[in-house]
Design a protein around this motif. Structure first.
Motif, PDB file in Angstrom:
ATOM      1  N   TRP A 145      -5.104   5.661 -11.042  1.00  0.00           N
ATOM      2  CA  TRP A 145      -6.188   5.141 -10.205  1.00  0.00           C
ATOM      3  C   TRP A 145      -5.646   3.965  -9.393  1.00  0.00           C
ATOM      4  O   TRP A 145      -5.874   2.820  -9.707  1.00  0.00           O
ATOM      5  CB  TRP A 145      -7.373   4.689 -11.064  1.00  0.00           C
ATOM      6  CG  TRP A 145      -8.682   4.765 -10.317  1.00  0.00           C
ATOM      7  CD1 TRP A 145      -9.032   4.107  -9.175  1.00  0.00           C
ATOM      8  CD2 TRP A 145      -9.807   5.579 -10.671  1.00  0.00           C
ATOM      9  NE1 TRP A 145     -10.296   4.440  -8.778  1.00  0.00           N
ATOM     10  CE2 TRP A 145     -10.801   5.347  -9.687  1.00  0.00           C
ATOM     11  CE3 TRP A 145     -10.085   6.447 -11.713  1.00  0.00           C
ATOM     12  CZ2 TRP A 145     -12.043   5.974  -9.735  1.00  0.00           C
ATOM     13  CZ3 TRP A 145     -11.318   7.065 -11.746  1.00  0.00           C
ATOM     14  CH2 TRP A 145     -12.293   6.829 -10.772  1.00  0.00           C
ATOM     15  N   HIS A 146      -4.902   4.289  -8.355  1.00  0.00           N
ATOM     16  CA  HIS A 146      -4.314   3.213  -7.554  1.00  0.00           C
ATOM     17  C   HIS A 146      -3.999   3.707  -6.150  1.00  0.00           C
ATOM     18  O   HIS A 146      -3.821   4.907  -5.913  1.00  0.00           O
ATOM     19  CB  HIS A 146      -3.034   2.689  -8.219  1.00  0.00           C
ATOM     20  CG  HIS A 146      -1.924   3.696  -8.245  1.00  0.00           C
ATOM     21  ND1 HIS A 146      -0.853   3.643  -7.394  1.00  0.00           N
ATOM     22  CD2 HIS A 146      -1.726   4.798  -9.010  1.00  0.00           C
ATOM     23  CE1 HIS A 146      -0.043   4.670  -7.627  1.00  0.00           C
ATOM     24  NE2 HIS A 146      -0.558   5.389  -8.610  1.00  0.00           N
ATOM     25  N   GLY A 147      -3.924   2.746  -5.228  1.00  0.00           N
ATOM     26  CA  GLY A 147      -3.509   3.036  -3.870  1.00  0.00           C
ATOM     27  C   GLY A 147      -2.270   2.269  -3.478  1.00  0.00           C
ATOM     28  O   GLY A 147      -1.666   2.519  -2.445  1.00  0.00           O
ATOM     29  N   ASP A 148      -1.889   1.275  -4.298  1.00  0.00           N
ATOM     30  CA  ASP A 148      -0.693   0.468  -4.060  1.00  0.00           C
ATOM     31  C   ASP A 148       0.446   0.931  -4.952  1.00  0.00           C
ATOM     32  O   ASP A 148       0.226   1.616  -5.964  1.00  0.00           O
ATOM     33  CB  ASP A 148      -0.969  -1.010  -4.341  1.00  0.00           C
ATOM     34  CG  ASP A 148      -1.876  -1.642  -3.290  1.00  0.00           C
ATOM     35  OD1 ASP A 148      -2.028  -1.052  -2.206  1.00  0.00           O
ATOM     36  OD2 ASP A 148      -2.424  -2.724  -3.568  1.00  0.00           O
ATOM     37  N   THR A 149       1.632   0.528  -4.581  1.00  0.00           N
ATOM     38  CA  THR A 149       2.809   0.793  -5.392  1.00  0.00           C
ATOM     39  C   THR A 149       3.738  -0.407  -5.306  1.00  0.00           C
ATOM     40  O   THR A 149       3.399  -1.415  -4.666  1.00  0.00           O
ATOM     41  CB  THR A 149       3.518   2.090  -4.961  1.00  0.00           C
ATOM     42  OG1 THR A 149       4.553   2.400  -5.904  1.00  0.00           O
ATOM     43  CG2 THR A 149       4.108   1.961  -3.568  1.00  0.00           C
ATOM     44  N   LYS A 175      -0.497   7.332  -0.130  1.00  0.00           N
ATOM     45  CA  LYS A 175      -1.648   8.130  -0.513  1.00  0.00           C
ATOM     46  C   LYS A 175      -2.210   7.593  -1.820  1.00  0.00           C
ATOM     47  O   LYS A 175      -1.462   7.220  -2.713  1.00  0.00           O
ATOM     48  CB  LYS A 175      -1.244   9.595  -0.699  1.00  0.00           C
ATOM     49  CG  LYS A 175      -2.375  10.521  -1.078  1.00  0.00           C
ATOM     50  CD  LYS A 175      -1.890  11.958  -1.244  1.00  0.00           C
ATOM     51  CE  LYS A 175      -3.026  12.890  -1.646  1.00  0.00           C
ATOM     52  NZ  LYS A 175      -2.556  14.277  -1.823  1.00  0.00           N
ATOM     53  N   LYS A 176      -3.525   7.558  -1.928  1.00  0.00           N
ATOM     54  CA  LYS A 176      -4.125   7.128  -3.189  1.00  0.00           C
ATOM     55  C   LYS A 176      -3.846   8.163  -4.269  1.00  0.00           C
ATOM     56  O   LYS A 176      -3.901   9.374  -4.025  1.00  0.00           O
ATOM     57  CB  LYS A 176      -5.630   6.932  -3.041  1.00  0.00           C
ATOM     58  CG  LYS A 176      -6.001   5.663  -2.299  1.00  0.00           C
ATOM     59  CD  LYS A 176      -7.487   5.369  -2.409  1.00  0.00           C
ATOM     60  CE  LYS A 176      -7.811   4.045  -1.737  1.00  0.00           C
ATOM     61  NZ  LYS A 176      -9.237   3.676  -1.884  1.00  0.00           N
ATOM     62  N   GLU A 177      -3.563   7.668  -5.439  1.00  0.00           N
ATOM     63  CA  GLU A 177      -3.328   8.530  -6.598  1.00  0.00           C
ATOM     64  C   GLU A 177      -4.470   8.281  -7.575  1.00  0.00           C
ATOM     65  O   GLU A 177      -4.442   7.327  -8.353  1.00  0.00           O
ATOM     66  CB  GLU A 177      -1.965   8.209  -7.218  1.00  0.00           C
ATOM     67  CG  GLU A 177      -1.496   9.219  -8.239  1.00  0.00           C
ATOM     68  CD  GLU A 177      -0.063   8.974  -8.694  1.00  0.00           C
ATOM     69  OE1 GLU A 177       0.629   9.959  -8.977  1.00  0.00           O
ATOM     70  OE2 GLU A 177       0.352   7.799  -8.772  1.00  0.00           O
ATOM     71  N   THR A 212     -12.608   8.900  -0.798  1.00  0.00           N
ATOM     72  CA  THR A 212     -11.246   9.412  -0.946  1.00  0.00           C
ATOM     73  C   THR A 212     -11.269  10.932  -0.863  1.00  0.00           C
ATOM     74  O   THR A 212     -11.855  11.601  -1.725  1.00  0.00           O
ATOM     75  CB  THR A 212     -10.644   8.972  -2.294  1.00  0.00           C
ATOM     76  OG1 THR A 212     -10.666   7.542  -2.380  1.00  0.00           O
ATOM     77  CG2 THR A 212      -9.197   9.452  -2.413  1.00  0.00           C
ATOM     78  N   PRO A 252       0.834  -1.206   0.000  1.00  0.00           N
ATOM     79  CA  PRO A 252       0.000   0.000   0.000  1.00  0.00           C
ATOM     80  C   PRO A 252       0.869   1.256   0.000  1.00  0.00           C
ATOM     81  O   PRO A 252       1.859   1.342   0.728  1.00  0.00           O
ATOM     82  CB  PRO A 252      -0.795  -0.118   1.307  1.00  0.00           C
ATOM     83  CG  PRO A 252      -0.785  -1.571   1.628  1.00  0.00           C
ATOM     84  CD  PRO A 252       0.549  -2.076   1.154  1.00  0.00           C
ATOM     85  N   GLU A 300     -15.302   4.140  -3.821  1.00  0.00           N
ATOM     86  CA  GLU A 300     -13.923   4.587  -3.605  1.00  0.00           C
ATOM     87  C   GLU A 300     -13.793   6.091  -3.821  1.00  0.00           C
ATOM     88  O   GLU A 300     -13.100   6.775  -3.062  1.00  0.00           O
ATOM     89  CB  GLU A 300     -12.978   3.834  -4.537  1.00  0.00           C
ATOM     90  CG  GLU A 300     -11.513   4.191  -4.307  1.00  0.00           C
ATOM     91  CD  GLU A 300     -10.568   3.385  -5.182  1.00  0.00           C
ATOM     92  OE1 GLU A 300      -9.428   3.154  -4.752  1.00  0.00           O
ATOM     93  OE2 GLU A 300     -10.979   3.002  -6.299  1.00  0.00           O
TER      94      GLU A 300
END
Length: 236
Positions: free
Chosen positions: A139-143, A108-110, A198, A105, A194
């Motif tokens: 459109w993601h919250g993970d990296t 911060k969500k992008e 957010t 995770p 979502e």
């Protein structure tokens, strides 16, 4: 005829502009629905092209979604064999994990439209046609960490690893160049929960930015896909 097998995790996150480029290059497209179709039957090394699309689950959520293990096994075999593979968002995260990198995770969500910066390698990659002054959709919250042996192609202000290449013709993209303006209306419905949960994100602003930036991204994305498909043809 060339074949492109596409693993889709949610119906409205489809190939978008990539379908146009694949059809122009004479690919027969076959969608497989994760969680519904039997992914163990994929002839992993026989497919000319494998594409894994995005979705609202994590690349590490195999306890709830065991089909992710099938996708990882498929990716491990294809990437080891250096066969053309493309991952978008969740697909890129699964590629990174299959290559031994950590997926986790983010802070911060992008979500929404913002710029990316191409690395020097990115400027000499299929992404070269992306205008860095025109935002792309995130459109993601993970990296993920950059996999060993991979080359970083793009970054954003929030996340260093937005795109990478691996081997002769495989590529992982954290952002979403495939989206279309009309197709995003389905995202605004499907991801309503979502969006509403957010901070700083709203359908109104997402729609306004899509009108502002979406048309140019669609044009640039077709060029990106055609660049990538041409690079595949040069080595296979």
């Amino acid at each position: 005829m060339k074949s492109a097998t596409v693993i889709r995790h949610i119906a409205f996150e489809d190939l978008g502009t990539l379908e146009i480029a694949l059809q122009r290059q004479g690919y027969i497209i076959k969608y497989l629905e994760a969680g519904v179709d039997d992914l163990t039957n994929i002839a992993t090394l026989a497919e000319d092209m494998l594409i894994i699309l995005g979705g609202p689950i994590g690349a590490y959520d195999e306890q709830d979604y065991p089909f992710l293990l099938d996708e990882l096994r498929i990716l491990e075999r294809r990437l080891k064999a250096d066969l053309p593979t493309l991952g978008i968002c969740l697909g890129a995260q699964l590629m990174a994990r299959a290559l031994g990198a950590r997926v986790y995770p983010g802070g911060k969500k992008e979500i929404g439209w913002s710029n990316i910066t191409l690395s020097e390698a990115g400027k000499n990659s299929p992404l070269v046609n992306l205008n860095v002054d025109n935002p792309v959709l995130h459109w993601h919250g993970d990296t993920f960490d950059l996999p060993q042996g991979a080359t970083r192609l793009a970054s954003s202000s929030l996340y260093e690893n937005q795109a990478f290449s691996y081997g002769r013709a495989s590529m992982g993209l954290q952002f979403h160049p495939e989206v279309t303006q009309i197709g995003l209306e389905r995202w605004f419905i499907g991801h309503a929960s979502e969006i509403n949960s957010t901070p700083g994100i709203s359908v109104k602003q997402l729609r306004a930015d899509t009108v502002k930036y979406g048309h140019l991204l669609q044009e640039q994305a077709v060029e990106v896909w055609e660049n990538w498909l041409e690079s595949v043809q040069l080595v296979y």
